[in-house]
Write a protein that holds these residues in place. Structure first.
Motif, PDB file in Angstrom:
ATOM      1  N   SER A   1       0.837  -1.193   0.000  1.00 27.02           N
ATOM      2  CA  SER A   1       0.000   0.000   0.000  1.00 27.02           C
ATOM      3  C   SER A   1       0.879   1.253   0.000  1.00 27.02           C
ATOM      4  O   SER A   1       2.065   1.185   0.346  1.00 27.02           O
ATOM      5  CB  SER A   1      -0.911  -0.005   1.213  1.00 27.02           C
ATOM      6  OG  SER A   1      -0.191   0.276   2.390  1.00 27.02           O
ATOM      7  N   ARG A   2       0.298   2.355  -0.369  1.00 25.23           N
ATOM      8  CA  ARG A   2       1.046   3.633  -0.357  1.00 25.23           C
ATOM      9  C   ARG A   2       1.553   3.951   1.040  1.00 25.23           C
ATOM     10  O   ARG A   2       2.671   4.431   1.197  1.00 25.23           O
ATOM     11  CB  ARG A   2       0.159   4.765  -0.868  1.00 25.23           C
ATOM     12  CG  ARG A   2      -0.030   4.777  -2.365  1.00 25.23           C
ATOM     13  CD  ARG A   2      -0.850   5.988  -2.816  1.00 25.23           C
ATOM     14  NE  ARG A   2      -0.214   7.271  -2.571  1.00 25.23           N
ATOM     15  CZ  ARG A   2       0.708   7.820  -3.359  1.00 25.23           C
ATOM     16  NH1 ARG A   2       1.112   7.187  -4.435  1.00 25.23           N
ATOM     17  NH2 ARG A   2       1.226   9.004  -3.075  1.00 25.23           N
ATOM     18  N   THR A   3       0.716   3.678   2.042  1.00 17.35           N
ATOM     19  CA  THR A   3       1.095   3.976   3.417  1.00 17.35           C
ATOM     20  C   THR A   3       2.284   3.126   3.847  1.00 17.35           C
ATOM     21  O   THR A   3       3.250   3.633   4.429  1.00 17.35           O
ATOM     22  CB  THR A   3      -0.101   3.751   4.360  1.00 17.35           C
ATOM     23  OG1 THR A   3      -1.184   4.563   3.919  1.00 17.35           O
ATOM     24  CG2 THR A   3       0.249   4.099   5.797  1.00 17.35           C
ATOM     25  N   ALA A   4       2.221   1.838   3.552  1.00 12.30           N
ATOM     26  CA  ALA A   4       3.320   0.932   3.922  1.00 12.30           C
ATOM     27  C   ALA A   4       4.601   1.317   3.190  1.00 12.30           C
ATOM     28  O   ALA A   4       5.693   1.306   3.784  1.00 12.30           O
ATOM     29  CB  ALA A   4       2.938  -0.505   3.620  1.00 12.30           C
ATOM     30  N   THR A   5       4.492   1.666   1.922  1.00 15.31           N
ATOM     31  CA  THR A   5       5.671   2.067   1.151  1.00 15.31           C
ATOM     32  C   THR A   5       6.310   3.300   1.779  1.00 15.31           C
ATOM     33  O   THR A   5       7.534   3.357   1.958  1.00 15.31           O
ATOM     34  CB  THR A   5       5.301   2.330  -0.321  1.00 15.31           C
ATOM     35  OG1 THR A   5       4.774   1.121  -0.880  1.00 15.31           O
ATOM     36  CG2 THR A   5       6.492   2.794  -1.131  1.00 15.31           C
ATOM     37  N   TYR A   7       6.043   4.291   4.900  1.00 12.39           N
ATOM     38  CA  TYR A   7       6.579   3.901   6.217  1.00 12.39           C
ATOM     39  C   TYR A   7       7.965   3.280   6.059  1.00 12.39           C
ATOM     40  O   TYR A   7       8.927   3.695   6.709  1.00 12.39           O
ATOM     41  CB  TYR A   7       5.622   2.923   6.897  1.00 12.39           C
ATOM     42  CG  TYR A   7       6.219   2.293   8.131  1.00 12.39           C
ATOM     43  CD1 TYR A   7       6.226   2.973   9.344  1.00 12.39           C
ATOM     44  CD2 TYR A   7       6.791   1.026   8.081  1.00 12.39           C
ATOM     45  CE1 TYR A   7       6.783   2.400  10.473  1.00 12.39           C
ATOM     46  CE2 TYR A   7       7.348   0.439   9.197  1.00 12.39           C
ATOM     47  CZ  TYR A   7       7.346   1.134  10.395  1.00 12.39           C
ATOM     48  OH  TYR A   7       7.915   0.567  11.515  1.00 12.39           O
ATOM     49  N   ARG A  71       7.528   4.197  -5.635  1.00 12.92           N
ATOM     50  CA  ARG A  71       6.107   4.060  -5.975  1.00 12.92           C
ATOM     51  C   ARG A  71       5.897   3.875  -7.473  1.00 12.92           C
ATOM     52  O   ARG A  71       5.081   3.060  -7.896  1.00 12.92           O
ATOM     53  CB  ARG A  71       5.333   5.269  -5.459  1.00 12.92           C
ATOM     54  CG  ARG A  71       5.170   5.239  -3.958  1.00 12.92           C
ATOM     55  CD  ARG A  71       4.358   6.396  -3.441  1.00 12.92           C
ATOM     56  NE  ARG A  71       4.077   6.229  -2.021  1.00 12.92           N
ATOM     57  CZ  ARG A  71       3.902   7.221  -1.183  1.00 12.92           C
ATOM     58  NH1 ARG A  71       3.944   8.476  -1.612  1.00 12.92           N
ATOM     59  NH2 ARG A  71       3.667   6.977   0.090  1.00 12.92           N
TER      60      ARG A  71
END
Length: 132
Positions: A1-5, A7, A71
């Motif tokens: 996910s964008r958030t995990a990437t 992080y 990303r």
């Protein structure tokens, strides 16, 4: 996910400049080397792993990797696993070595033939697991 990437990127960006340089990544890879040795494996050279990772991500500037590069490439899982999970690092290296060996021993086959053969074996193994 964008958030995990985001992080994992921020975790690896030790100096907080928004760029993953070799200086940022080396301490993480040093831990991977220690884990490889502890598992009895020959350590994979830092330069070799970084070349593979940079080739996979294809950053706009070859001196560093940005969050945008990660990303855009979709290679976040590969990048982060290679630097934080020794088992995934070794599995990837072994897969690369196996692919090179397969290419050498099956020169008469096309890449498509090799892929179809690998898919057939994978599906066959799945069916065997389901039967057990």
């Amino acid at each position: 996910s964008r958030t995990a990437t985001g992080y994992w990127f921020r975790l690896l960006d030790l100096d907080g400049d928004g760029k993953l340089s070799l200086q940022d990544l080396e301490p993480f890879y040093a831990e991977q080397v220690a884990r490889q040795v502890a598992l009895g494996s020959e350590a994979i050279a830092f330069r070799d792993v970084m070349t593979q990772l940079f080739d996979a991500v294809k950053p706009r500037d070859r001196r560093f990797i940005t969050l945008t590069d990660v990303r855009r490439s979709g290679m976040g899982p590969l990048l982060f696993s290679a630097l934080t999970n020794v088992h995934k690092l070794l599995a990837g290296e072994l897969a690369d070595a196996a692919a090179a060996r397969l290419a050498q021993t099956t020169r008469h086959l096309t890449d498509w033939d090799r892929w179809a053969h690998a898919e057939y074996e994978r599906l066959e193994a799945e069916e065997e697991e389901e039967e057990e």
